[in-house]
Design an enzyme around this catalytic site. Structure first.
Site, PDB file in Angstrom:
ATOM      1  N   ASP A  30      -6.194   7.880   1.058  1.00 51.43           N
ATOM      2  CA  ASP A  30      -6.000   9.068   0.222  1.00 51.43           C
ATOM      3  C   ASP A  30      -4.912   8.882  -0.835  1.00 51.43           C
ATOM      4  OD1 ASP A  30      -7.821  10.183   1.883  1.00 51.43           O
ATOM      5  OD2 ASP A  30      -6.383  11.395   3.012  1.00 51.43           O
TER       6      ASP A  30
HETATM    7  N1  LIG Z   1       2.826  11.415   5.806  1.00 46.41           N
HETATM    8  C1  LIG Z   1       2.683  12.620   6.330  1.00 46.41           C
HETATM    9  O1  LIG Z   1       3.656  13.321   6.595  1.00 46.41           O
HETATM   10  C2  LIG Z   1       1.322  13.131   6.633  1.00 46.41           C
HETATM   11  C3  LIG Z   1       1.115  13.965   7.731  1.00 46.41           C
HETATM   12  C4  LIG Z   1      -0.176  14.471   7.953  1.00 46.41           C
HETATM   13  C5  LIG Z   1      -1.197  14.132   7.084  1.00 46.41           C
HETATM   14  N2  LIG Z   1      -0.942  13.308   6.024  1.00 46.41           N
HETATM   15  C6  LIG Z   1      -2.047  12.923   5.160  1.00 46.41           C
HETATM   16  O2  LIG Z   1      -2.435  11.624   5.543  1.00 46.41           O
HETATM   17  C7  LIG Z   1      -2.942  10.943   4.416  1.00 46.41           C
HETATM   18  C8  LIG Z   1      -2.159   9.682   4.295  1.00 46.41           C
HETATM   19  O3  LIG Z   1      -2.812   8.814   3.431  1.00 46.41           O
HETATM   20  P1  LIG Z   1      -2.973   7.305   3.777  1.00 46.41           P
HETATM   21  O4  LIG Z   1      -3.517   6.714   2.532  1.00 46.41           O
HETATM   22  O5  LIG Z   1      -1.715   6.764   4.319  1.00 46.41           O
HETATM   23  O6  LIG Z   1      -3.980   7.251   4.963  1.00 46.41           O
HETATM   24  P2  LIG Z   1      -5.488   7.793   5.048  1.00 46.41           P
HETATM   25  O7  LIG Z   1      -5.912   8.339   3.755  1.00 46.41           O
HETATM   26  O8  LIG Z   1      -5.531   8.684   6.212  1.00 46.41           O
HETATM   27  O9  LIG Z   1      -6.321   6.501   5.272  1.00 46.41           O
HETATM   28  C9  LIG Z   1      -6.039   5.640   6.329  1.00 46.41           C
HETATM   29  C10 LIG Z   1      -7.042   4.559   6.264  1.00 46.41           C
HETATM   30  O10 LIG Z   1      -6.585   3.531   7.150  1.00 46.41           O
HETATM   31  C11 LIG Z   1      -7.739   2.879   7.676  1.00 46.41           C
HETATM   32  N3  LIG Z   1      -7.414   2.384   9.015  1.00 46.41           N
HETATM   33  C12 LIG Z   1      -7.329   3.077  10.153  1.00 46.41           C
HETATM   34  N4  LIG Z   1      -7.015   2.283  11.171  1.00 46.41           N
HETATM   35  C13 LIG Z   1      -6.919   1.029  10.661  1.00 46.41           C
HETATM   36  C14 LIG Z   1      -6.645  -0.236  11.224  1.00 46.41           C
HETATM   37  N5  LIG Z   1      -6.376  -0.386  12.527  1.00 46.41           N
HETATM   38  N6  LIG Z   1      -6.611  -1.314  10.414  1.00 46.41           N
HETATM   39  C15 LIG Z   1      -6.885  -1.173   9.072  1.00 46.41           C
HETATM   40  N7  LIG Z   1      -7.165   0.000   8.513  1.00 46.41           N
HETATM   41  C16 LIG Z   1      -7.177   1.100   9.296  1.00 46.41           C
HETATM   42  C17 LIG Z   1      -8.832   3.902   7.711  1.00 46.41           C
HETATM   43  O11 LIG Z   1     -10.012   3.322   7.178  1.00 46.41           O
HETATM   44  P3  LIG Z   1     -11.023   2.572   8.172  1.00 46.41           P
HETATM   45  O12 LIG Z   1     -11.390   3.537   9.193  1.00 46.41           O
HETATM   46  O13 LIG Z   1     -12.107   2.116   7.245  1.00 46.41           O
HETATM   47  O14 LIG Z   1     -10.218   1.383   8.714  1.00 46.41           O
HETATM   48  C18 LIG Z   1      -8.388   5.003   6.748  1.00 46.41           C
HETATM   49  O15 LIG Z   1      -9.251   5.166   5.649  1.00 46.41           O
HETATM   50  C19 LIG Z   1      -2.764  11.855   3.225  1.00 46.41           C
HETATM   51  O16 LIG Z   1      -3.971  12.567   2.993  1.00 46.41           O
HETATM   52  C20 LIG Z   1      -1.695  12.817   3.710  1.00 46.41           C
HETATM   53  O17 LIG Z   1      -1.765  14.074   3.084  1.00 46.41           O
HETATM   54  C21 LIG Z   1       0.289  12.779   5.823  1.00 46.41           C
END
Ligand SMILES: NC(=O)c1ccc[n+]([C@@H]2O[C@H](COP(=O)([O-])OP(=O)(O)OC[C@H]3O[C@@H](n4cnc5c(N)ncnc54)[C@H](OP(=O)(O)O)[C@@H]3O)[C@@H](O)[C@H]2O)c1
Ligand SMILES: NC(=O)c1ccc[n+]([C@@H]2O[C@H](COP(=O)([O-])OP(=O)(O)OC[C@H]3O[C@@H](n4cnc5c(N)ncnc54)[C@H](OP(=O)(O)O)[C@@H]3O)[C@@H](O)[C@H]2O)c1
Lengths: 467, 112, 112, 467
Positions: A393
């Site tokens: 994201d």
């Molecule tokens: N930081 C905070 O405080 C917080 C708290 C709650 C929510 N959020 C939200 O979380 C999101 C964070 O974005 P992000 O870009 O860090 O993460 P993300 O958008 O949630 O994407 C994580 C990606 O990691 C991949 N993944 C999962 N396990 C994996 C593994 N073992 N090895 C390799 N890849 C793996 C997944 O794809 P695959 O399944 O294809 O591997 C997934 O698409 C934002 O939307 C944010 O708003 C953040």
């Protein structure tokens, strides 16, 4: 008031003021640690003062002293051990656990007060009832939240059959319990009803919320515990509990709002639940999509080894795979080859604020290499390879367009880099459940692998190049 | 309304106002430490637990008191310890691992 | 120490904390209105003056009470009125005097 | 507590909370006015509640009611009239006047309490003593401050013979008075001693401070009044006075610090006094300095009329000369000719924060033409004529160098403009008492004149050009 009592109460008041000062100082990175230490010292003084007060009042039985000492050593010992030994990445669930025990303790105070059989006036009955309900909800709710983050409870939002109806019944039950307690404070059935309804409600409230929303939920339950403690203060007529509890209740509420804002959610939408499903471990789409260019670890190794500047973009997948050490090792090897390696940290990458900082600090990545978003974005245009590790994201260019769940969220401008490599297991979606057009960009190569395994392979390949 | 209750309400309201005002614009990296810091503060419930223990009598009373003290102590001790641990990482560590340093000092030099 | 005194001290300390926290980074233009606003708030002394008047007896008592009420009323009424007047100017008045507008709309157009 | 008393006290508590909310909202221009209105409504409710309480308690004599009503109408009427009719530029002295009366009222409450002959305990005696001292100092101190700003008292820092010794004696006197009152609360001599020492100290404290430092002094005395009111709250056991007074005391202290910071002073150096002399009306140096280029109003008129962009930099001299209407007229005429006219407002130009905004608003200069410093500075490079009207320190390039009184103060980059015209009466120094090298810059033309007369001449000259 006797002299001792006056002195002790003044110590309590000073301690409460220090809690405020400590929290104030924790607003800024420079003074944060000192602030926490001030708060800690104040707490220690307040506890000592309480012990002195109890000793002087002379009401405590010998058994009471033994119970108190054993309880303190037992609970404090576990707390200290866990706090010291837990992995940095497990800290959110630990905070949630401490929430649970705090809320539980607050509820127990009210339970004790209602079971001693002393006459209880209306104010005490009301606040005791509220204390039990809020403390009880926090207790089980926080445990579930911790379990979800730890993977003991499924992170997937669980749909409880007729969930809404169940919740209405539970709320009605604990409200009835409170009324009953006001009418007849010594009634054990009323007490049990209130406790049970609150405890079950904590479960049914948190279970339907996706694992990814847990940081917001934990922060909210933290504020709840504060209110429960303040209520316990009303029950025991202990001013220091009222002040500290109300302080945490209010500041926790503001903090919850800030956290929700930072990840583009509203508190209401978190509680209503259902979003955040993308956190599931299953793979959603398959890799063989036509427009996607897949690459091998060897390709990536060559690209990285001959680049001048590499910016690493870590995301939730890095944390999920626990691959921070492999990433740090790759970074070191590339740096030794003279590649300019940096880490672009999005403020809400991962699942808790500061998640990536914690993770990379644990793997001893030098602090100056970490670039905040505002600092990193202008660098992408001069970056040869942007290495995206388990981030989704926070790199999604869809955020620049209106009308989707990430619209308006500032993102890392990964697509401005000369070439992009993405390591993730599949075409699976991220937290917001969106497809990411970055992956179909012609200059992007996808390395489908678990982050830990993928990084290890690349590192090995780079090493052979060097040898 | 009794004077004590009015006192307690006044205290509560003022503390809520302090709580609302004390948090200002906090950088996102501090959200978790701040949550954890606030978490430790409600560990003050341990004082309540000790007060309750002083009036506890009989097996039920002692059992409740024991759990109250133990849970509260876990909150307060663990809470401060883990917050402090988290905040350690805000010490700027410029020369932490000199081996990695070249990548940093070469800063903008390599840029196209 | 009496319970009342302790209550009063607690209230005082908490209110001081609120006061310290409530002012954050204020733009310089707001300094004077903010000072004036705080000034009006201590006009609450008029309530004290009224309470005192209710216990006043004899010429000296009434004279003191009269001046206390009058001075306090001047503080509270005038304070709020003048603060409000000052704050009026923060209404953005884009079309206030259309005659002057050309200079504005021509914005960067004329620039070298 | 009776039902009425409970209700009234809850109204007081709610009002106090609204004061906090109001102040909070006054931190931002967007919500400031609404915030003040909330505070005002809360105050009205609290006063009504107090009247109800007094009526229900039934202690007030008929004479008392008459006194109260007459006093309120009399004082409130004067306050309202003055607040409505005073010129915008005289607002700081008005605030100071309201400070004085507030402090005076608070002191009178304590005087009344000590003269009723009722038994007085130590707490009341101590707080009454403090109330009288702080309130008394504020009363005379604020009157002197107002007088200095209004020009009734000389703005020059007056040196009191053996000033330090006098102050020490006065402080000793009122401290002795407080101790005496604690020992013998009904002693009239002790009361008179305390009052007299405090009132005289207020004068000797403020008199040696330069007129230009008055805004900081007024803000500090505002905080003092808050504390005096809180002390009165202790004397009368009135919680609402304690809360509101402490609130103002604390927020006023922070505000004083912010104000001192904004003009590069420390609160201590203000109180110690002696600086701020440049505010005097005398001319310090003579105009005929070798390196200075003087210009006539006709020269300036031509320069302005054929410029594309003019940025006006108003300063204290504009306020001193009351020339805002002349300036606005010139601006309008130039704008009608198609010149792009803007006003660059330095945050501490003039003698109170927001002084220039108030002044230009009074002259109906359109709000969008006012540029804050950060917005204005980049514009100077594209400005044909920077017209400096009675500003000095805020344009002094010496601020960019260390080691002088204005070092580090952000300034308006007037010297980046293509040409500069300065209207002032002489080569006289500004508030900080420094020479200004801008005036000897070859591209600067000096028009030595009173701001009002000078601007009027220029306007007339521009009009002849047009005709
Ligand atoms: N930081 C905070 O405080 C917080 C708290 C709650 C929510 N959020 C939200 O979380 C999101 C964070 O974005 P992000 O870009 O860090 O993460 P993300 O958008 O949630 O994407 C994580 C990606 O990691 C991949 N993944 C999962 N396990 C994996 C593994 N073992 N090895 C390799 N890849 C793996 C997944 O794809 P695959 O399944 O294809 O591997 C997934 O698409 C934002 O939307 C944010 O708003 C953040
Ligand atoms: N804004 C605030 O809140 C505040 C409060 C206190 C102090 N200050 C300080 O005040 C200073 C403000 O800077 P500033 O540039 O506005 O003013 P300044 O540096 O004090 O200079 C004012 C200039 O105006 C000239 N002047 C005085 N009367 C005049 C008249 N009738 N017609 C034309 N010119 C006249 C004086 O020169 P001649 O005598 O040669 O005419 C003087 O040099 C800063 O140092 C600031 O820190 C500001």
């Amino acid at each position: 008031m006797t002299g001792t009592e006056t002195a002790v109460r003044l110590v309590f008041l000073a301690a409460a003021s220090c809690f405020v000062i400590g929290l104030h100082m924790m607003n800024s990175p420079r003074t944060a640690r000192r602030g926490n230490q001030i708060s800690m010292v104040a707490m220690a003084c307040a506890i000592v003062a309480a012990v002195v007060l109890i000793a002087v009042q002379g009401q405590m039985t010998v058994t009471g002293w033994i119970v108190a000492v054993c309880g303190f050593v037992f609970g404090g010992g576990i707390g200290l051990y866990v706090a010291r030994s837990v992995k940095m990445t497990a800290i959110p669930q630990l905070v949630s656990l401490f929430n649970a025990v705090g809320g539980g303790a607050a509820a127990l105070l009210a339970v004790h007060d209602l079971t001693t059989g002393r006459p209880v006036d209306t104010t005490v009955a009301v606040t005791a009832g509220l204390d039990i309900v809020i403390g009880g909800v926090t207790f089980t709710g926080s445990l579930i939240a911790a379990g979800k983050l730890q993977g003991i409870v499924s992170g997937r939002p669980a749909t409880i059959p007729a969930g809404r109806a169940v919740n209405v019944v539970l709320v009605a039950a604990f409200l009835a319990g409170i009324v009953w307690l006001v009418v007849d404070p010594s009634n054990r059935v009323a007490l049990l009803l209130t406790c049970a309804a609150a405890l079950v409600f904590g479960v049914t409230m948190v279970l339907p919320i996706g694992g990814a929303d847990m940081p917001v939920v934990i922060s909210l339950l933290n504020a709840f515990t504060g209110i429960a403690v303040a209520m316990a203060g009303f029950v025991l007529d202990a001013t220091v509990l009222i002040i500290a509890g109300a302080l945490v209740g209010a500041s926790g509420t503001i903090l919850t709002k800030l956290m929700a804002d930072a990840m583009n959610r509203s508190i209401m939408s978190v509680i209503v639940g259902g979003f955040g499903t993308g956190d599931s471990t299953g793979t959603v789409a398959v890799a063989g999509d036509a427009a996607v260019r897949t690459v091998t670890a060897d390709d990536v190794a060559i690209q990285l080894a001959y680049a001048q500047r590499v910016l690493v973009v870590p995301g939730y997948g890095l944390a999920a795979a626990q691959a921070q050490h492999e990433l740090a090792e790759l970074g070191t090897i590339l740096a030794e080859r003279g590649v300019d390696v940096g880490y672009a940290i999005h403020p809400v990458a991962g699942r808790m604020p500061g998640h990536m900082n914690v993770l990379l600090a644990e793997a001893n990545v030098p602090y100056p290499l970490l670039k905040e978003m505002d600092e990193a974005n202008p660098l992408f245009a001069q970056t040869d390879v942007a290495l995206v590790v388990g981030a989704n994201d926070v790199t999604n260019p869809a955020a620049r367009r209106p009308g989707n769940p990430v619209s308006g969220m500032p993102i890392l401008d990964v697509d401005h880099a000369k070439s992009v490599v993405v390591i993730k297991r599949s075409m699976g979606k991220g937290y917001a459940g969106l497809d990411n057009e970055l992956y179909t960009d012609p200059k992007t190569g996808m390395l489908f692998a678990d982050a830990k395994a993928g990084l290890a392979e690349i590192t090995a390949a780079v090493k052979t190049l060097v040898a | 309304m009794s004077t004590e209750l009015f006192f307690d309400i006044t205290t509560f309201v003022l503390a809520v106002l302090v709580g609302f005002e004390v948090i200002s614009k906090v950088p996102a990296t501090l959200h978790t430490p701040l949550m954890s810091g606030a978490n430790s503060i409600h560990g003050v419930v341990v004082i309540g637990a000790l007060l309750v223990t002083s009036t506890a009598r009989g097996p039920l009373g002692y059992t409740i008191a024991f759990f109250a003290v133990a849970l509260a102590a876990m909150n307060v001790v663990g809470g401060y310890a883990v917050t402090d641990r988290m905040l350690e990482m805000f010490k700027a560590k410029p020369a932490a691992r000199p081996a990695d340093a070249p990548a940093d000092t070469s800063g903008n030099g390599h840029a196209s």
